[in-house]
Design a protein around this motif. Sequence first.
Motif, PDB file in Angstrom:
ATOM      1  N   VAL A 100       7.352   3.335   5.880  1.00  0.00           N
ATOM      2  CA  VAL A 100       7.534   4.681   5.316  1.00  0.00           C
ATOM      3  C   VAL A 100       8.149   4.539   3.932  1.00  0.00           C
ATOM      4  N   ARG A 101       7.528   5.166   2.931  1.00  0.00           N
ATOM      5  CA  ARG A 101       8.060   5.105   1.573  1.00  0.00           C
ATOM      6  C   ARG A 101       8.170   6.526   0.989  1.00  0.00           C
ATOM      7  N   GLU A 102       9.303   6.825   0.326  1.00  0.00           N
ATOM      8  CA  GLU A 102       9.497   8.094  -0.390  1.00  0.00           C
ATOM      9  C   GLU A 102       8.932   7.985  -1.802  1.00  0.00           C
ATOM     10  N   GLY A 103       8.266   9.063  -2.293  1.00  0.00           N
ATOM     11  CA  GLY A 103       7.785   9.077  -3.667  1.00  0.00           C
ATOM     12  C   GLY A 103       8.928   9.318  -4.636  1.00  0.00           C
ATOM     13  N   PRO A 104       8.720   9.037  -5.934  1.00  0.00           N
ATOM     14  CA  PRO A 104       9.780   9.277  -6.930  1.00  0.00           C
ATOM     15  C   PRO A 104      10.030  10.772  -7.091  1.00  0.00           C
ATOM     16  N   ILE A 164       0.838  -1.207   0.000  1.00  0.00           N
ATOM     17  CA  ILE A 164       0.000   0.000   0.000  1.00  0.00           C
ATOM     18  C   ILE A 164       0.870   1.254   0.000  1.00  0.00           C
ATOM     19  N   ALA A 165       1.901   1.252   0.848  1.00  0.00           N
ATOM     20  CA  ALA A 165       2.799   2.416   0.919  1.00  0.00           C
ATOM     21  C   ALA A 165       3.497   2.669  -0.408  1.00  0.00           C
ATOM     22  N   GLU A 166       3.961   1.588  -1.054  1.00  0.00           N
ATOM     23  CA  GLU A 166       4.684   1.722  -2.325  1.00  0.00           C
ATOM     24  C   GLU A 166       3.778   2.291  -3.417  1.00  0.00           C
ATOM     25  N   ALA A 167       2.551   1.770  -3.499  1.00  0.00           N
ATOM     26  CA  ALA A 167       1.617   2.225  -4.533  1.00  0.00           C
ATOM     27  C   ALA A 167       1.223   3.685  -4.358  1.00  0.00           C
ATOM     28  N   LEU A 168       0.911   4.052  -3.128  1.00  0.00           N
ATOM     29  CA  LEU A 168       0.514   5.438  -2.873  1.00  0.00           C
ATOM     30  C   LEU A 168       1.660   6.408  -3.120  1.00  0.00           C
ATOM     31  N   ALA A 169       2.871   6.032  -2.699  1.00  0.00           N
ATOM     32  CA  ALA A 169       4.026   6.910  -2.909  1.00  0.00           C
ATOM     33  C   ALA A 169       4.265   7.175  -4.390  1.00  0.00           C
ATOM     34  N   GLN A 170       4.105   6.120  -5.207  1.00  0.00           N
ATOM     35  CA  GLN A 170       4.264   6.295  -6.657  1.00  0.00           C
ATOM     36  C   GLN A 170       3.187   7.203  -7.232  1.00  0.00           C
ATOM     37  N   HIS A 171       1.986   7.123  -6.664  1.00  0.00           N
ATOM     38  CA  HIS A 171       0.849   7.887  -7.193  1.00  0.00           C
ATOM     39  C   HIS A 171       0.886   9.357  -6.798  1.00  0.00           C
ATOM     40  N   VAL A 172       1.186   9.629  -5.536  1.00  0.00           N
ATOM     41  CA  VAL A 172       1.109  11.014  -5.052  1.00  0.00           C
ATOM     42  C   VAL A 172       2.439  11.737  -5.129  1.00  0.00           C
ATOM     43  N   HIS A 173       3.504  11.046  -5.513  1.00  0.00           N
ATOM     44  CA  HIS A 173       4.826  11.668  -5.612  1.00  0.00           C
ATOM     45  C   HIS A 173       5.215  12.346  -4.295  1.00  0.00           C
ATOM     46  N   GLU A 208       6.103  11.501   0.257  1.00  0.00           N
ATOM     47  CA  GLU A 208       6.360  10.493   1.283  1.00  0.00           C
ATOM     48  C   GLU A 208       5.035   9.972   1.845  1.00  0.00           C
ATOM     49  N   VAL A 209       4.966   8.627   2.056  1.00  0.00           N
ATOM     50  CA  VAL A 209       3.766   7.988   2.584  1.00  0.00           C
ATOM     51  C   VAL A 209       4.126   7.216   3.860  1.00  0.00           C
ATOM     52  N   GLU A 210       3.364   7.499   4.935  1.00  0.00           N
ATOM     53  CA  GLU A 210       3.509   6.763   6.194  1.00  0.00           C
ATOM     54  C   GLU A 210       2.254   5.918   6.389  1.00  0.00           C
ATOM     55  N   VAL A 211       2.446   4.600   6.575  1.00  0.00           N
ATOM     56  CA  VAL A 211       1.320   3.681   6.759  1.00  0.00           C
ATOM     57  C   VAL A 211       1.303   3.209   8.225  1.00  0.00           C
ATOM     58  N   TYR A 212       0.162   3.472   8.899  1.00  0.00           N
ATOM     59  CA  TYR A 212      -0.038   3.059  10.284  1.00  0.00           C
ATOM     60  C   TYR A 212      -0.997   1.860  10.298  1.00  0.00           C
TER      61      TYR A 212
END
Length: 591
Positions: A42-46, A17-26, A28-32
């Motif tokens: 925690v995943r950084e966007g491209p 989920i974190a990887e997909a959202l980070a790619q979509h929103v460009h 950082e995504v934090e998943v709780y």
Amino acid sequence: MKVRISDGATDEEASAIAEALAQHVHDEVEVYVGDGDVPAVVREGPAPAAGTESASKSAPETEDEYGPTEREESLWDEIEEIELGGPEKYKERLGEKGKLFVRDRLDLWFGEDGMLFEDGKFANFDEWHPDSPEVSEDNDDRLPGDGLLTGAAEFEGRDLHFMANDFTVKAGSMAEKGVEKFLRMQQRALKSGKPVLYLMDSSGGRIDQQTGFFANREGIGKYYYNHSMLSGRVPQICVLYGPCIAGAAYTPVFADFTIMVEGMSAMAIASPRMVQMVTGEDIDMQDLGGAHVHAEESGSADLVAEDEEHARELVANLISYLPDNADEKPPVTDGKAPAKSPEGIDGVIPEAPNKGYDMNEVIERVVDDGSHFELKPNYGGEIITSFARIDGRPVGIVANQPAQRAGAIFPDAAEKAAEFIWTCDAYDVPLLYLCDTPGFMAGSQVEKDAILEKGKKFIYATSSATVPKQTVVVRKAYGAGIYAMGGPAYDPESVIGLPSGEIGIMGPEAAINAVYARKLSEIEDEDERAEREAELREEYREDIDIHRMASEVVVDDVVPPSTLRKELENRFEFYAGVEKDLPDKKHGTIL
């Protein structure tokens, strides 16, 4: 971005989920997971592409290791040197003449942010490099930009091309590189379909450097070819700031509209010195070709400005009636009520058909308040040519002026009207004719001044105009005057009359003299003869009265004068989209 998922999610699901959202929103995504306070993943966007909005917003606020180099700083120094213009001694002379330095002039016209870009700034740079020991600040060999600035700017919310002579460089004269810049600007205007503004202050071609620009295929002669190609394609507006001599004088006369500045501008085919050499005539520049000469005698100037600021105001007003090019419609604004009530129109028009009055008093009761913008007001004054708005819609007005020469059409007025109609038609500005004329003037002098030739052009322009036309018979419409003024035979969308209107071959007095002179002369009793003349005049007046013309459907309607404004609003609105075709031919031969 923070996301909370259900308590039973696995680490693999949280990571996906974190990887997909980070790619979509460009971002950082934090998943709780569940109620946890610490993110499970925690995943950084491209990283976004450089120069994009998201790149600028998400760029880390770290100190950049790079900055302007000595190479760039050197370029800035060169640009600063170019923008100084010609030798300082020539700049000082500008103030004595009440003129601005060319770059200050561009600031006046376009403001701090209005200049979009400049082309050819480095023209001739290698020949006068500021580091060269041969070139000093006051050396006449300084030729920044080759004495001409060209580029694009925003003016009154409109994009346009511009050129401006730098009078501190060889008196704004034209030479090879400047000519190349001028030609490029014109050719780009043909492609872009944007108006052209010429800010002229030139002494003409640089005679001692004519090789390379005078007779070449892409030389100064191409200016006027390009002017001709641009004519009717995009508005060309020229403002004169100094004496424009010889070749430089053709640009203002080729332009659609020319504005001169009182006491500063002049244009002539040759300088006073050359005139004296060729003809022996001793004359100064203003008497030879100053603003009063071209605004009142030659008709080459459309408007005269009081100073540089006023010139800008005039052009700002003028361009508001015009489209960017021939493919577009003129800009429509919010309508305004007339400055004076239409209720007073009939009171302005005298009962006596031969009594003078000012047609401007009718115009100001018909058009939007503040919109009446007259061109060539001091030339051919028997006809008013002006732009105005009716309920926000631009129109071109051609109106007889009974206050001058009884509204009879003289050669200068006929030519002025023809040129104005032609320009309005080129830029799709509808035409309003206000007719009150005894016709074309007769006499030996007007024949010498080509009344037939220039009257022909007036009638031709009216005949060939394809824009919507509305004609109002205000009072007299005698002779061929009604033909030139958009009469029933000339394909107007409407011809309407006011109750004061008359249409006839000539007025009653002239008609009675032409037809009944011999019979009247045979009546010996003066009182009886006068009574018979009055009877004949009344019979003739009934024959040419607008009511009879309406009865025979010569005109479309007779309207109460107080409704004239509304009538014109409705008629221009209704016929706004009308399309007219001319016969299939290359072009006419009249103009």
